[in-house]
Design an enzyme around this catalytic site. Structure first.
Site, PDB file in Angstrom:
ATOM      1  CB  CYS A 142      -1.001  -0.037   1.147  1.00 37.80           C
ATOM      2  SG  CYS A 142      -2.407   1.085   0.872  1.00 37.80           S
TER       3      CYS A 142
ATOM      4  CG  HIS B 170      -3.811  -3.512   2.904  1.00 38.66           C
ATOM      5  ND1 HIS B 170      -2.976  -3.056   3.898  1.00 38.66           N
ATOM      6  CD2 HIS B 170      -4.296  -2.423   2.265  1.00 38.66           C
ATOM      7  CE1 HIS B 170      -2.960  -1.728   3.875  1.00 38.66           C
ATOM      8  NE2 HIS B 170      -3.749  -1.325   2.889  1.00 38.66           N
TER       9      HIS B 170
ATOM     10  CD  GLU C 262      -1.662  -5.983   5.379  1.00 38.29           C
ATOM     11  OE1 GLU C 262      -2.418  -5.052   5.728  1.00 38.29           O
ATOM     12  OE2 GLU C 262      -1.233  -6.097   4.205  1.00 38.29           O
TER      13      GLU C 262
END
Length: 262
Positions: A117, A225, A227
């Site tokens: 990001c 994202h 994660e």
């Protein structure tokens, strides 16, 4: 006798926040916890201190990987000769002061880099590229910003497809040329930096991933994202696993064990 470390040391960038009494260094735990698994490394939080307080050369010499985190803040536009930000835009000049030169030093030293990001945006700026500050102002793109009218987990729902560059680093990692990803950003890449290659785009043409094939080691930035949510699966898991493999290779080379088995 000193033992030989078996896990790579991976730096995780933090943000600086002013407080009423004391300043704080902040990094969302989700970026720290994805380093032990699935990346397979030891996380080291890198604080966003004032210029001159961190010896970046010494830091890079000890790192086996660099994870550039997401953040509510945006890179200050003077770093890419952009117009002044709209009033109310969040910035973090201390983070810029650490991450931008750190990225350049890490890449030059052959340290693997993964940007997420804000991290992909920092990578592009550090390498001479530019950013769109407000994608949602364009007539021909959709709104990539985080939904604020839904519960937490739905903010990270798959939002759109990406199409990866055939034969590129990301396509090789993913084992495919399309994937569904989440979307929580207002800024995006405009002009890619020097030697930066576009690895994926959204249906509206917004850049979703970049790499640097000319770099000595793994360099990848993604606009979404990977994660979150947990468990990390699919293309997201493959990205962290590929990053981890590159970090372990760097550790072996740093210790003179490049030909040793993992």
């Amino acid at each position: 006798m000193l033992s030989v470390p078996s896990l790579p040391l991976i730096g995780v960038t933090a943000c600086h926040q002013e407080g009423e009494d004391h300043s704080t260094q902040r990094v969302s735990e989700k970026y720290v916890t994805c380093v032990p698994e699935p990346t397979g490394g030891l996380p080291l939080i890198i604080p966003a201190l004032e210029e001159g307080q961190l010896d970046l050369d010494s830091l890079v010499a000890h790192l086996d990987g660099l994870l550039l985190t997401g953040s509510p803040s945006n890179v200050e536009p003077h770093h890419f000769n952009g117009p002044e930000s709209v009033e109310g835009t969040q910035h973090d000049p201390r983070r810029d002061g650490v991450t931008l030169p750190l990225i350049r030093k890490a890449i030059e030293a052959g340290v693997p880099v993964l940007g997420i990001c804000r991290g992909i945006q920092e990578m592009n700026v550090a390498l001479g590229g530019t950013l769109h500050q407000r994608i949602f102002d364009f007539d021909d793109t959709f709104d990539h910003r985080m939904r604020r009218d839904v519960e937490f987990d739905r903010k990270y729902r798959p939002a759109h497809e990406i199409r990866m560059t055939s034969g590129g680093l990301l396509a090789r990692i993913a084992g495919s040329e399309t994937a569904l990803v989440n979307s929580l950003h207002a800024q995006g890449i405009d002009k890619p930096g020097e030697n930066v290659v576009v690895e994926a785009v959204a249906p509206d043409g917004i850049v979703e991933a970049i790499s640097m094939p000319s770099a000595k080691a793994f360099v990848l930035g993604v606009q979404w994202h990977p994660e979150w949510p947990r468990p990390i699966e699919g293309i997201n898991r493959k990205i962290f696993e590929a990053f981890g493999e590159a970090c372990r290779a760097h550790l072996r080379a740093r210790l003179g064990l490049a030909d040793a088995a993992e």
